[in-house]
Design a protein around this motif. Structure first.
Motif, PDB file in Angstrom:
ATOM      1  N   PRO A 142       0.808  -1.233   0.000  1.00 58.91           N
ATOM      2  CA  PRO A 142       0.000   0.000   0.000  1.00 58.91           C
ATOM      3  C   PRO A 142       0.834   1.273   0.000  1.00 58.91           C
ATOM      4  O   PRO A 142       0.435   2.272  -0.606  1.00 58.91           O
ATOM      5  CB  PRO A 142      -0.835  -0.121   1.281  1.00 58.91           C
ATOM      6  CG  PRO A 142      -0.130  -1.088   2.142  1.00 58.91           C
ATOM      7  CD  PRO A 142       0.560  -2.041   1.214  1.00 58.91           C
ATOM      8  N   ALA A 146       0.693   4.174  -2.774  1.00 60.18           N
ATOM      9  CA  ALA A 146       0.463   5.571  -2.410  1.00 60.18           C
ATOM     10  C   ALA A 146       1.548   6.479  -2.984  1.00 60.18           C
ATOM     11  O   ALA A 146       1.269   7.598  -3.431  1.00 60.18           O
ATOM     12  CB  ALA A 146       0.411   5.710  -0.885  1.00 60.18           C
ATOM     13  N   PRO A 179      -1.967   7.318   5.706  1.00 60.73           N
ATOM     14  CA  PRO A 179      -3.099   6.382   5.624  1.00 60.73           C
ATOM     15  C   PRO A 179      -2.683   4.989   5.158  1.00 60.73           C
ATOM     16  O   PRO A 179      -3.127   3.988   5.714  1.00 60.73           O
ATOM     17  CB  PRO A 179      -4.042   7.052   4.615  1.00 60.73           C
ATOM     18  CG  PRO A 179      -3.664   8.497   4.641  1.00 60.73           C
ATOM     19  CD  PRO A 179      -2.187   8.517   4.881  1.00 60.73           C
ATOM     20  N   ALA A 180      -1.825   4.941   4.133  1.00 60.36           N
ATOM     21  CA  ALA A 180      -1.402   3.642   3.610  1.00 60.36           C
ATOM     22  C   ALA A 180      -0.563   2.889   4.643  1.00 60.36           C
ATOM     23  O   ALA A 180      -0.741   1.681   4.849  1.00 60.36           O
ATOM     24  CB  ALA A 180      -0.613   3.822   2.320  1.00 60.36           C
ATOM     25  N   GLY A 183      -2.819   1.710   7.522  1.00 59.21           N
ATOM     26  CA  GLY A 183      -3.622   0.554   7.123  1.00 59.21           C
ATOM     27  C   GLY A 183      -2.791  -0.715   7.044  1.00 59.21           C
ATOM     28  O   GLY A 183      -3.214  -1.783   7.488  1.00 59.21           O
ATOM     29  N   ARG A 246      -5.281   7.751  10.704  1.00 59.50           N
ATOM     30  CA  ARG A 246      -5.494   8.003   9.280  1.00 59.50           C
ATOM     31  C   ARG A 246      -5.767   9.466   9.009  1.00 59.50           C
ATOM     32  O   ARG A 246      -5.374  10.007   7.990  1.00 59.50           O
ATOM     33  CB  ARG A 246      -6.678   7.157   8.791  1.00 59.50           C
ATOM     34  CG  ARG A 246      -6.880   7.120   7.308  1.00 59.50           C
ATOM     35  CD  ARG A 246      -8.196   6.461   6.969  1.00 59.50           C
ATOM     36  NE  ARG A 246      -8.423   5.259   7.716  1.00 59.50           N
ATOM     37  CZ  ARG A 246      -9.623   4.732   7.916  1.00 59.50           C
ATOM     38  NH1 ARG A 246     -10.687   5.313   7.429  1.00 59.50           N
ATOM     39  NH2 ARG A 246      -9.740   3.621   8.616  1.00 59.50           N
ATOM     40  N   ALA A 340     -14.520   4.784   2.583  1.00 57.00           N
ATOM     41  CA  ALA A 340     -13.718   5.817   1.935  1.00 57.00           C
ATOM     42  C   ALA A 340     -14.499   7.092   1.654  1.00 57.00           C
ATOM     43  O   ALA A 340     -13.938   8.188   1.694  1.00 57.00           O
ATOM     44  CB  ALA A 340     -13.131   5.279   0.627  1.00 57.00           C
ATOM     45  N   ALA A 405      -8.314   2.151   0.214  1.00 55.70           N
ATOM     46  CA  ALA A 405      -7.186   2.958  -0.242  1.00 55.70           C
ATOM     47  C   ALA A 405      -7.329   3.324  -1.710  1.00 55.70           C
ATOM     48  O   ALA A 405      -7.029   4.459  -2.118  1.00 55.70           O
ATOM     49  CB  ALA A 405      -5.878   2.197  -0.009  1.00 55.70           C
ATOM     50  N   GLN A 409      -8.046   7.329  -3.414  1.00 58.29           N
ATOM     51  CA  GLN A 409      -7.188   7.993  -4.398  1.00 58.29           C
ATOM     52  C   GLN A 409      -7.884   8.256  -5.725  1.00 58.29           C
ATOM     53  O   GLN A 409      -7.293   8.845  -6.619  1.00 58.29           O
ATOM     54  CB  GLN A 409      -5.920   7.175  -4.635  1.00 58.29           C
ATOM     55  CG  GLN A 409      -4.941   7.244  -3.468  1.00 58.29           C
ATOM     56  CD  GLN A 409      -3.533   6.893  -3.885  1.00 58.29           C
ATOM     57  OE1 GLN A 409      -3.332   6.005  -4.706  1.00 58.29           O
ATOM     58  NE2 GLN A 409      -2.551   7.575  -3.323  1.00 58.29           N
TER      59      GLN A 409
END
Length: 509
Positions: A142, A146, A179-180, A183, A246, A340, A405, A409
């Motif tokens: 992830p 990202a 965030p990535a 997670g 996050r 999300a 995720a 994006q």
């Protein structure tokens, strides 16, 4: 930005909430079993079980192991992601593939290879090493995604103001990766808390081993159910912590092609240390277990094993894992989109519900589903759909995290435009959201396929009579000390799992 705020402030439509609630109900099914079992002899008895000194020791051991593995995985995953995505590292494509291949190594295989080479590692050290080396791709993948999706303009502005690359990374790049990384760290923590194979082989007592021992030692399931409830509480606490970490900032571009790809940074005198770091990780995480298995394969050349049976078992493993990945991805899609795009107490509870089953040991999920099938769905007992459902309960967070995720994006303004043109929420999901997030959803499905293929305790208990997977055959042979006979199944399992892992690492836009 206005489109993002409008989407996140709006109430989620029932067209998405309905399927998302169904996924949450499936994930929460084992909790119903735990509630029945843990309270069977009264609340006081269950409280006495969870407040003993032994339970406190299991809690400290489990949390200590999880914290150590998460810290190591964050260091390895973030550093490798930055090196393979943002730098002119020699052989970058090969290093990217090697960074994902440890996903193909089951934790119990990693533990076995290290234990056979260095018996003194048994305990905390060996457990931490084995779990770190198979878990860090959960952070790497992830974070790498990202980095590829992040707009490099802010970093370029920082560098133009005279701020060095290291300070730019800390102040500009790292916050975008939060965030990535959070997670991925959450998935690692849940994986460690629910792992059974590595800690069992390393003889290190955590909650999962304690629960298994309790199930084996007595016909009374209440103590084991009470211990499992503690794992659920830990899961909820970890998910809540990750949600706060996050943050509320948006991370989407305004369009798929509006940002230029980041120019690879020259490593200069740091090229040799970077290559040494990547080579060391690849050596201990990939080459070492493969070399150990090669040794056992050569040592067992005189052992009798049937190639046709091995091929048949591999085919069964592929089919079962594919079914598990398909169901899990279908259940995760609405949950990931809702998590999300919308905020609120109900959405947070729904997301936490999806993570509930992942911290439960496979044996607890399996017994919960057996309890449900025997009492309410008898035709499913000892049938393949029950095993596939167990995979969905156990690994729903893997697909949810990847989907969330990917949706984060993708630009929400396109969904707002589709709705303003009269499209229904389901059509927007099908025609706009899913196509934009498809690469991330596919990556989550591939990850789910890998972990389904490696799952052991639930497969042992729920597989139909006569059905063997590579994991169960490997465990059976290892359990009787036939390491040479187990080696072909371990090698086939790694080879089969390496295919999606290789494709994940090879994908670079």
């Amino acid at each position: 930005m206005a489109g993002t705020q409008g989407m996140t402030a709006a109430r989620a439509p029932w067209a998405l909430l309905g399927p998302a609630c169904l996924a949450g109900a499936v994930a929460l099914l084992p909790l119903g079993y735990l509630a029945v079992r843990s309270l069977e002899r009264g609340l006081g008895y269950a409280w006495d079980v969870v407040t003993t000194e032994g339970t406190a020791l299991l809690l400290a051991r489990s949390l200590g192991l999880a914290a150590t593995v998460v810290a190591a995985c964050l260091l390895m995953g973030v550093s490798l992601a930055w090196l393979t995505v943002r730098t002119a590292l020699p052989g970058v494509r090969a290093w990217a593939v090697l960074a994902t291949l440890p996903l193909a190594v089951p934790s119990y295989v990693a533990a076995f290879t290290w234990l056979s080479a260095a018996p003194g590692l048994a305990g905390f050290t060996g457990s931490a090493i084995a779990l770190t080396l198979v878990s860090f791709p959960y952070v790497y993948l992830p974070v790498a995604a990202a980095l590829r999706g992040a707009d490099p303009a802010q970093e370029e502005v920082s560098r133009s103001l005279g701020i060095g690359p290291f300070r730019t990374f800390l102040r500009v790049t790292l916050p975008q990766l939060r965030p990535a990384a959070a997670g991925g760290g959450l998935l690692v923590a849940l994986y460690v808390l629910s792992d059974f194979g590595a800690v069992s082989l390393m003889r290190y007592d955590t909650f999962t081993r304690g629960i298994y021992t309790s199930y084996q030692a007595s016909f009374d399931r209440t103590p084991a159910a009470a211990l499992s409830v503690v794992l659920v509480v830990l899961t909820v606490a970890l998910v809540a912590l990750e949600t706060r970490t996050r943050g509320r900032a948006g991370h989407a571009r305004t369009g798929a092609g509006t940002a230029r790809p980041a120019a690879p940074a020259a490593l200069g005198r740091w090229t040799a240390p970077a290559l040494a770091w990547c080579g060391a990780v690849a050596a201990v995480a990939v080459l070492f277990p493969l070399g150990t298995l090669a040794y056992w394969l050569s040592a067992g050349s005189s052992a009798t094993w049937d190639p046709a049976e091995l091929l048949d078992t591999a085919g069964v493993t592929f089919g079962v894992a594919a079914a598990g990945a398909a169901l899990t991805t279908a259940l995760a899609l609405p949950v990931g989109v809702v998590a999300a795009r919308y905020r609120g107490r109900a959405v947070h509870l729904l997301e936490q519900a999806a993570y509930a089953g992942h911290a439960l040991p496979g044996i607890t999920v399996a017994l919960a589903l057996v309890f449900f099938a025997v009492r309410y769905a008898n035709p499913l007992y000892q049938e393949l759909p029950l095993l596939v459902c167990a995979y969905a309960v156990l690994f729903l967070p893997v697909a949810v995290a990847a989907t969330r995720a990917a949706v984060l994006q993708s630009p929400p303004v396109l969904e707002d435009m589709a709705r303003s043109l009269g499209r229904s929420p389901l059509r927007v999901l099908r025609e706009v959201t899913v196509p934009l997030a498809a690469p991330g959803v596919a990556a989550g499905a591939a990850l789910t396929f890998v972990v389904c293929m490696k799952e052991l305790p639930a497969t042992l208990l729920l597989r139909p009579t006569g059905l063997d997977t590579l994991a169960t055959r490997l465990w059976t042979e290892t359990g009787v000390g036939s390491y040479a006979a187990a080696a072909p199944y371990a090698a086939a399992l790694i080879l089969l799992a390496a295919i999606p892992s290789y494709l994940l690492g090879r994908h670079r836009p």
